[in-house]
Scaffold this active site. Structure first.
Site, PDB file in Angstrom:
ATOM      1  N   LYS A 174       0.832  -1.200   0.000  1.00 43.85           N
ATOM      2  CA  LYS A 174       0.000   0.000   0.000  1.00 43.85           C
ATOM      3  C   LYS A 174       0.871   1.257   0.000  1.00 43.85           C
ATOM      4  O   LYS A 174       1.895   1.317   0.674  1.00 43.85           O
ATOM      5  CB  LYS A 174      -0.926  -0.014   1.210  1.00 43.85           C
ATOM      6  CG  LYS A 174      -1.900  -1.198   1.212  1.00 43.85           C
ATOM      7  CD  LYS A 174      -2.680  -1.302   2.494  1.00 43.85           C
ATOM      8  CE  LYS A 174      -1.790  -1.647   3.677  1.00 43.85           C
ATOM      9  NZ  LYS A 174      -2.555  -1.935   4.906  1.00 43.85           N
ATOM     10  N   THR A 207      -8.115   8.869   8.890  1.00 38.48           N
ATOM     11  CA  THR A 207      -7.588   7.665   8.233  1.00 38.48           C
ATOM     12  C   THR A 207      -7.375   6.490   9.198  1.00 38.48           C
ATOM     13  O   THR A 207      -6.751   5.501   8.830  1.00 38.48           O
ATOM     14  CB  THR A 207      -6.243   7.978   7.553  1.00 38.48           C
ATOM     15  OG1 THR A 207      -5.327   8.500   8.534  1.00 38.48           O
ATOM     16  CG2 THR A 207      -6.423   8.999   6.438  1.00 38.48           C
ATOM     17  N   GLY A 209      -7.745   3.153  10.769  1.00 40.31           N
ATOM     18  CA  GLY A 209      -8.354   1.893  10.369  1.00 40.31           C
ATOM     19  C   GLY A 209      -8.400   1.640   8.878  1.00 40.31           C
ATOM     20  O   GLY A 209      -9.074   0.712   8.424  1.00 40.31           O
ATOM     21  N   THR A 210      -7.658   2.427   8.094  1.00 42.40           N
ATOM     22  CA  THR A 210      -7.704   2.238   6.640  1.00 42.40           C
ATOM     23  C   THR A 210      -7.188   0.859   6.232  1.00 42.40           C
ATOM     24  O   THR A 210      -7.777   0.201   5.366  1.00 42.40           O
ATOM     25  CB  THR A 210      -6.895   3.326   5.913  1.00 42.40           C
ATOM     26  OG1 THR A 210      -5.578   3.387   6.471  1.00 42.40           O
ATOM     27  CG2 THR A 210      -7.548   4.684   6.043  1.00 42.40           C
ATOM     28  N   GLY A 211      -6.080   0.427   6.832  1.00 41.43           N
ATOM     29  CA  GLY A 211      -5.521  -0.879   6.468  1.00 41.43           C
ATOM     30  C   GLY A 211      -6.451  -2.020   6.831  1.00 41.43           C
ATOM     31  O   GLY A 211      -6.617  -2.972   6.045  1.00 41.43           O
ATOM     32  N   CYS A 212      -7.065  -1.931   8.008  1.00 37.64           N
ATOM     33  CA  CYS A 212      -8.020  -2.955   8.437  1.00 37.64           C
ATOM     34  C   CYS A 212      -9.188  -3.029   7.464  1.00 37.64           C
ATOM     35  O   CYS A 212      -9.602  -4.109   7.037  1.00 37.64           O
ATOM     36  CB  CYS A 212      -8.542  -2.646   9.833  1.00 37.64           C
ATOM     37  SG  CYS A 212      -7.291  -2.436  11.111  1.00 37.64           S
TER      38      CYS A 212
END
Length: 267
Positions: A174, A207, A209-212
């Protein structure tokens, strides 16, 4: 049968990340979501205040209970705490037939501090990733897993190949931590195929929790039987909507808007 997916991760009391973000995402993608909690955290948009690992026997009991009753067709991992918890999860995943495994390798805090020990990282590299269908590191996490620095497009590709050689089929690095101020570009190495996910970068603090959320959306789509590329493309659209339509909740790095993509689809 209605698609069912599991998240194995930490609980975020602030609701923006961890299992809370995962289950919200599953629900938005019309997948029944379940969880096995690895740790209870006290956190909000300002940061992480405390963490309490769930005892290993309770973690294993959660996993066994899910396997005993549900028809699970995809699973994702998030924060796995330490080497012992990771080993416990691995032992269950090796025994259960839960479909594709998506690993969100939660290793680095937003401030740059490592969240897991070197021993835990080694266990992820050597034992968890060979079980995974997809791994979704950000650039700092990819640097740790690939054991190299990443400062260019060529290095992103090299790191993805190194990670893929650990046994995981599809690597998504990412680009949220990149220096590109105009675009958010994620690199995907899917078997022998490669492509970029591109979206206009949104200047925002919302932003958390974007990866989760991104990895949970991939998990949900795979649970429904979607192809890998469709699942990844859908997740990129989902998280882009979630970031670009902020809720402005809290006084720090606020959560993303999990219903934004559905709202856009209805308009």
């Amino acid at each position: 049968m209605f698609p069912q997916a599991v998240t194995i991760a930490g609980s975020d009391s602030g609701g923006g990340a961890g299992i809370q973000a995962d289950i919200k995402t599953f629900q938005e993608r019309r997948v029944f979501g379940m969880s096995a909690i690895t740790a209870i955290t006290a956190q909000n948009t300002k940061g992480l205040q405390a963490i309490h690992p769930v005892p290993i026997d309770i973690l294993e009991a959660q996993l066994d209970a899910l396997n005993d009753d549900f028809a699970i067709s995809a699973v994702k991992t998030g924060m796995l705490v330490d080497e012992a918890h990771i080993a416990s999860v691995i032992s269950r995943l090796q025994r259960f037939d839960w479909g594709p495994l998506i690993v969100d390798p939660v290793m680095i805090a937003k401030g740059g501090a490592r969240l897991v020990s070197n021993e835990a990282i080694a266990t992820i590299r050597e034992n968890l990733l060979p079980l995974a269908t997809i791994v979704t590191p950000n650039i700092p996490e990819a640097e740790v897993i690939a054991e190299m620095s990443i400062e260019s497009t060529a290095q992103i590709k090299k790191a993805a190949k190194r990670i893929q050689l650990l046994g995981v089929k599809t690597v998504i690095i990412k680009g949220g931590h990149s220096e590109d101020k105009a675009e958010s570009r994620d690199y995907v190495l899917d078997g022998e195929n490669e492509f970029w996910l591109e979206a206009k970068r949104v200047k925002t603090k919302q932003t958390h929790g974007t990866g989760c959320t991104f990895s949970a959306c991939i998990t949900a789509e795979l649970a429904k039987g979607a192809s890998t590329e469709y699942a990844i493309q859908t997740a990129k659209k989902f998280i882009t909507s979630a970031i670009s339509q902020p809720l402005n909740i809290g006084h720090g790095n606020g959560p993303t808007n999990h219903w934004a993509h559905r709202k856009e689809s209805q308009e």
